[in-house]
Scaffold this active site. Structure first.
Site, short mmCIF file in Angstrom:
data_model
loop_
_atom_site.label_atom_id
_atom_site.label_comp_id
_atom_site.label_asym_id
_atom_site.label_seq_id
_atom_site.Cartn_x
_atom_site.Cartn_y
_atom_site.Cartn_z
N HIS A 178 0.86 -1.19 0.05
CA HIS A 178 0.06 0.06 0.04
C HIS A 178 0.78 1.15 0.10
CE1 HIS A 178 -2.68 -3.00 1.51
NE2 HIS A 178 -3.68 -2.32 1.22
N ASP A 250 -4.60 -6.34 -7.58
CA ASP A 250 -4.78 -5.70 -6.18
C ASP A 250 -5.03 -4.24 -6.42
OD1 ASP A 250 -5.01 -5.37 -3.45
OD2 ASP A 250 -3.05 -5.97 -3.00
#
Length: 476
Positions: A178, A250
């Site tokens: 992230h 993702d």
């Protein structure tokens, strides 16, 4: 060249959105063929919202991250009814894992959700991993493989598609994707032996979807993250492992890839690499339009083959069709409620040392570490609440890094920590507290450090039921 490139481009996109109802731009996009939507805790997910989405496009793939344990979108406020993957791996009963997967699938089926972005098939090979940890079934390929397959059978046995993630394996990293691009420093032979077997097991179990990991794996491709690598997505996953289901990225706003390219370019490169669906976890109307335009332009310029785009769109539609074909199964499992399976799993997962117990309300000191970005909400550990339910008058304080321990009085002391194995400051804080109060009880909700002196309770997961199981043991 097809005159319907825009519809194909929309079909492969799975955006998320702000708010608790579908915004007008999303409704319009669904009516124009948007293929998917991903939901988060911020959307206050309920049947009404999903009816709004399906009213515009009955075939939309509605996706959610509902792993159980730490990562829950449906139960973020109070904590999950299921203890999470590591706890299941600690118990190591594949029938129990399948029961848990089936109940999670049943919850999603009752809401008419198509796809669960679960399970994590990552082998948590590095205890310092900041983003997988208790989301993994454990540290070995054999353990993770058998429980990945069981979880897939459970979810899909309830008529909802499962999604094994994060290919080719996010377990041997010390960077959260992230925030930055992780690198997996492992040989091809080690990746074959350790990281790929759980994905092979998922494919053998009939998993309908696999999610790519934003990972640089030099042994496989030294220049591109896996999501953007044809070598990884097509040659390895499609060719060598034989996966023919829907491959989804993702979230493309994650810094691992977002720091390299704008969203439209990420989408084009991922599609060209062999991905079928682009997850954009948070986007607005302009952002969605820009990605669609980038895909269409890439086809017209010859950078992305129209046949590849059409193939990707077809796989999205195939997953939607599979889901539609499971309607009778979902109706059958609707009444198959197994209320006790989550708590049963949490109780069985507890590992304890020492004999300390609580006979009166304690002071609970939450020695907190920052939960990772995948969690999506400030999901509570719940230990304080669970102890308060059993011992009214329980007090709670939260201690951040560099915070000072309180002056202890004669109340019992419970230290709640998370992933003590990863955080020296947490271990040091526990040591200081135990020096002052040798009778302090330690509850670790993450990947634990080796138990020292005194009483230690390891839940191996963050969930409402994990907290309840720990509280029950302490007040036994």
């Amino acid at each position: 060249m097809s005159g319907d490139l825009y519809r194909l481009a929309r079909t492969v996109l799975h955006p998320g959105f702000e708010g608790t109802s579908a915004p007008d731009w999303l409704r319009r996009a669904l009516g124009e063929g948007l293929g998917g939507v991903v939901l988060f805790a911020r959307n206050a997910i309920g049947a009404g919202l999903i009816r709004e989405l399906r009213a515009e496009n009955p075939d939309v793939v509605i996706a959610i991250d509902e792993e159980g344990g730490t990562v829950t979108r449906l139960e973020a406020e109070d904590g999950s009814s299921f203890p999470g993957n590591r706890a299941l791996g600690v118990v190591d009963d594949v029938r129990l894992t399948e029961r848990v997967g089936r109940q999670i699938g049943r919850m999603l089926a009752d809401l008419d959700i198509t796809l669960d972005y679960a399970p994590s098939a990552d082998v948590n090979a590095d205890p310092a991993n900041p983003v997988i940890g208790v989301r993994s079934f454990g540290p070995t390929a054999e353990l993770v493989s058998r429980h990945t397959a069981a979880y897939v059978r459970g979810v899909q046995g309830a008529g909802v598609a499962a999604c094994a993630k994060h290919f080719p394996g996010h377990g041997d990293t010390v960077t959260d994707s992230h925030l930055a691009l992780p690198t997996v420093h492992a040989s091809r032979e080690l990746i074959q032996e350790r990281d790929l077997p759980p994905f092979r097991a998922a494919i053998e179990a009939g998993v309908r979807s696999i999610m790519s990991g934003h990972l640089l794996v030099p042994a496989l491709d030294p220049s591109l993250p896996a999501t953007l690598s044809r070598t990884v997505m097509t040659e390895l996953l499609r060719g060598e492992l034989g996966f023919d289901g829907m491959l989804v990225t993702d979230a493309i706003e994650m810094r691992a890839v977002a720091a390299m390219f704008p969203p439209g370019e990420i989408a084009v490169r991922a599609l060209d690499a062999g991905v079928d669906a682009i997850c954009a976890g948070l986007i607005d109307e302009d952002g969605l339009r820009a990605i669609v335009e980038a895909i269409v332009a890439a086809v017209r310029e010859g950078r992305l083959a129209e046949d590849r785009l059409a193939q990707a769109a077809a796989r999205v539609r195939e997953l939607s069709s599979w889901y539609a074909g499971q309607a009778e199964l979902r109706a059958k499992v609707h009444g198959d409620v197994d209320d006790e399976v989550g708590l049963d799993a949490a109780r069985r997962a507890l590992t304890t040392t020492g004999t300390g117990r609580l006979e009166r309300p304690p002071l609970v000191v939450e020695v907190n570490t920052r939960l990772n970005r995948a969690i999506d909400a400030d999901t509570p550990t719940g230990v304080s609440a669970a102890l308060t339910a059993l011992l009214p008058g329980t007090a709670r304080m939260r201690l951040e890094q560099d915070g000072e321990l309180p002056p202890f009085d004669d109340r019992p002391v419970v230290l709640v920590v998370h992933d003590a194995a990863r955080h020296p400051w947490v271990r040091e804080t526990v040591a200081r507290a135990q020096a002052a109060r040798p009778d302090a009880i330690v509850v670790d909700t993450g990947v634990p450090a080796p138990a020292g002196s005194g009483t230690h309770v390891h839940t191996h997961g963050v969930s409402r039921v994990s907290a309840q199981a720990a509280a029950e043991w302490l007040v036994r």
